[in-house]
Design a protein around this motif. Structure first.
Motif, short mmCIF file in Angstrom:
data_model
loop_
_atom_site.label_atom_id
_atom_site.label_comp_id
_atom_site.label_asym_id
_atom_site.label_seq_id
_atom_site.Cartn_x
_atom_site.Cartn_y
_atom_site.Cartn_z
N GLN A 121 9.30 8.00 -11.59
CA GLN A 121 10.10 7.26 -10.61
C GLN A 121 9.52 7.47 -9.23
N HIS A 122 9.12 6.40 -8.59
CA HIS A 122 8.75 6.47 -7.19
C HIS A 122 9.01 5.09 -6.60
N ALA A 123 9.32 5.06 -5.32
CA ALA A 123 9.74 3.78 -4.71
C ALA A 123 8.86 3.43 -3.52
N ASP A 124 7.69 4.08 -3.42
CA ASP A 124 6.89 3.86 -2.21
C ASP A 124 6.16 2.53 -2.19
N ASN A 125 6.12 1.81 -3.32
CA ASN A 125 5.67 0.41 -3.30
C ASN A 125 6.87 -0.53 -3.25
N ILE A 126 7.90 -0.21 -4.03
CA ILE A 126 9.04 -1.13 -4.13
C ILE A 126 9.77 -1.24 -2.79
N GLY A 160 1.37 10.34 2.96
CA GLY A 160 2.76 10.32 2.51
C GLY A 160 2.89 10.06 1.02
N PHE A 161 2.28 10.92 0.21
CA PHE A 161 2.30 10.72 -1.25
C PHE A 161 3.74 10.50 -1.74
N ASP A 162 3.94 9.39 -2.40
CA ASP A 162 5.22 9.00 -3.01
C ASP A 162 6.34 8.68 -2.01
N VAL A 163 6.07 8.77 -0.69
CA VAL A 163 7.17 8.50 0.24
C VAL A 163 6.89 7.38 1.25
N VAL A 194 0.87 -1.18 0.00
CA VAL A 194 0.00 0.00 0.00
C VAL A 194 0.91 1.23 0.00
N ALA A 195 0.88 1.99 -1.08
CA ALA A 195 1.72 3.19 -1.16
C ALA A 195 0.95 4.40 -0.65
N ASN A 196 1.69 5.40 -0.27
CA ASN A 196 1.21 6.72 0.18
C ASN A 196 0.78 6.70 1.65
N MET A 197 0.11 5.67 2.07
CA MET A 197 -0.36 5.58 3.47
C MET A 197 -1.10 6.87 3.84
N VAL A 256 -8.47 14.98 -5.07
CA VAL A 256 -8.63 14.90 -6.54
C VAL A 256 -8.98 13.47 -6.96
N ARG A 257 -8.24 12.49 -6.42
CA ARG A 257 -8.37 11.12 -6.92
C ARG A 257 -9.61 10.39 -6.39
N SER A 258 -10.16 10.83 -5.27
CA SER A 258 -11.27 10.07 -4.70
C SER A 258 -12.48 10.04 -5.63
N LYS A 318 -5.06 3.39 -14.04
CA LYS A 318 -3.64 3.38 -14.36
C LYS A 318 -2.94 4.45 -13.54
N THR A 319 -1.86 4.05 -12.87
CA THR A 319 -1.12 5.01 -12.05
C THR A 319 -0.70 6.22 -12.89
N SER A 320 -0.26 5.95 -14.13
CA SER A 320 0.20 7.07 -14.97
C SER A 320 -0.93 8.08 -15.18
N ALA A 327 -3.64 8.48 -13.12
CA ALA A 327 -3.98 9.08 -11.82
C ALA A 327 -2.95 10.14 -11.42
N ARG A 328 -1.73 9.98 -11.89
CA ARG A 328 -0.69 10.99 -11.57
C ARG A 328 -0.93 12.27 -12.35
N LYS A 329 -1.49 12.11 -13.56
CA LYS A 329 -1.72 13.32 -14.39
C LYS A 329 -2.78 14.23 -13.77
N SER A 366 -5.49 3.35 -1.60
CA SER A 366 -4.25 2.59 -1.62
C SER A 366 -3.51 2.95 -2.91
N GLY A 367 -2.35 3.53 -2.79
CA GLY A 367 -1.60 3.98 -3.97
C GLY A 367 -2.44 4.93 -4.78
N SER A 368 -2.57 4.64 -6.08
CA SER A 368 -3.37 5.53 -6.92
C SER A 368 -4.79 4.99 -7.12
N GLY A 369 -5.16 3.96 -6.32
CA GLY A 369 -6.50 3.40 -6.39
C GLY A 369 -6.62 2.40 -7.52
N1 HSE Z 1 2.78 7.12 -4.99
C1 HSE Z 1 2.24 6.55 -6.18
C2 HSE Z 1 1.02 7.35 -6.59
C3 HSE Z 1 1.86 5.14 -5.90
O1 HSE Z 1 0.19 7.60 -5.73
O2 HSE Z 1 0.92 7.72 -7.76
C4 HSE Z 1 1.26 4.42 -7.05
O3 HSE Z 1 1.00 3.10 -6.68
#
Ligand code: HSE
Length: 305
Positions: free
Chosen positions: A135-140, A18-21, A12-15, A230-232, A179-181, A183-185, A256-259
């Motif tokens: 590049q983000h490492a919050d899942n990896i 903590g976006f991206d961290v 689970v990224a972001n928690m 925004v993402r909800s 798609k995370t890509s 959701a990031r936009k 969880s992450g980008s949903g």
């Molecule tokens: N931190 C990333 C994001 C996680 O929210 O876009 C994607 O799983």
């Protein structure tokens, strides 16, 4: 032929704040991956699942991560990876990160553990970038280290392991793909200063709450002023899910992450199951298919059996 089978877990990224961290590893679900050493400098990818992921190594998350490993070694060797994905792509629980992290973790075993965990995160990030476009490492990081991690910096990579108390996790996975890509936009490149102040106050307090095992502080800190507003909108009945989960006793949670998965933390398994029932009740009225899991935080990272 030298080979190893490993099981990288969902994360689970972001928690929430903590976006991206920030991120943490889940006990379940896990993918299954068998990595094999080859005696020619090549990468081969085989999928035993029906998700239609590309198997050309340069387009496949695990393939790109394995190529990054090969670029670090002088010997005339290569890797083949057989992947059975259990973590559905686009579910928001770190499916691509599991492929990337599992690939480099398995390769490292075959190479005699020449890389540190931080090296493995750095190498797996090449694969993750293929899937999320950034590049983000919050899942990896949690997938490899286990537990809860904070990625303080990407360049140079600095992963901080965060202690935490007993926590149960309820995850609802609406059967939609985000798609995370994409959701990031949606996120604005700038955060108003007032929101930034609230956000970093919550990140600091969440880490303190986890390390002090202070459940009330954890609850007070699980608020997001950056991504969730925004993402909800992409997740049907998000506000109701949250409201009913909190009423059922959850400490807090969010996307969880980008949903589209939504997670909630609870102090104990009974509460986590009550939260699961509350989530099911909300989603039974939507007509959207979904799965609900109750699990815990995986302290180990990638499993070897
Ligand atoms: N931190 C990333 C994001 C996680 O929210 O876009 C994607 O799983």
């Amino acid at each position: 032929m030298k080979q190893t089978t490993i099981y990288p877990s969902a994360t689970v990224a972001n928690m929430v704040c903590g976006f991206d961290v920030l991120g943490f590893a889940l006990e379940e679900p896990c993918d299954k991956m068998t990595v094999r050493l080859l005696n020619e400098k090549t990468v081969r990818v085989v999928h035993h699942d029906s998700y239609g992921l590309p198997t050309q190594p340069e387009k496949n998350v695990a393939g790109v991560a394995l190529q990054a490993v090969l670029n670090q070694v002088k010997e005339n060797i290569g890797f083949e990876v057989e992947i059975t994905k259990v973590i559905k792509p686009g579910s928001g629980i770190g499916s691509s990160a599991a492929s990337a992290a599992g690939a480099v973790y398995g390769a490292n075993i075959l190479l005699g553990n020449i890389f540190s965990k931080t090296d493995l995160v750095r190498l797996a990030m090449f694969g993750e970038e293929v899937a999320s476009g950034a590049q983000h490492a919050d899942n990896i990081a949690p997938c490899i280290f286990g537990g809860v991690t904070l990625v303080r910096s990407l360049h140079p990579l600095d992963v901080v392991e965060v202690d935490f108390p007993e926590l149960q996790v309820t995850v609802i996975h609406p059967q939609l793909e985000i798609k995370t890509s994409e959701a990031r936009k949606l996120l604005k490149p700038e955060v108003p200063l007032g929101n930034a102040v609230k956000q970093w106050a919550n990140v600091g307090a969440l880490v303190a709450g986890l390390m002090k095992h202070d459940y009330e502080l954890i609850t007070r800190s699980l608020h997001d002023y950056v991504a969730e507003p925004v993402r909800s909108a992409l997740i049907p009945r998000f506000d109701e899910l949250k409201k009913h989960s909190l009423e059922a006793g959850a400490l807090g949670g969010g996307i969880s992450g980008s949903g589209p998965s939504v997670f909630m933390l609870s102090k104990n398994a009974n509460t986590a199951h009550r939260v699961a029932d509350a989530m099911r009740k909300v989603y039974n009225e939507t007509g959207v298919d979904f799965h609900v899991h109750v699990t815990t935080i995986n302290r180990k990272g990638v499993k070897e059996k």
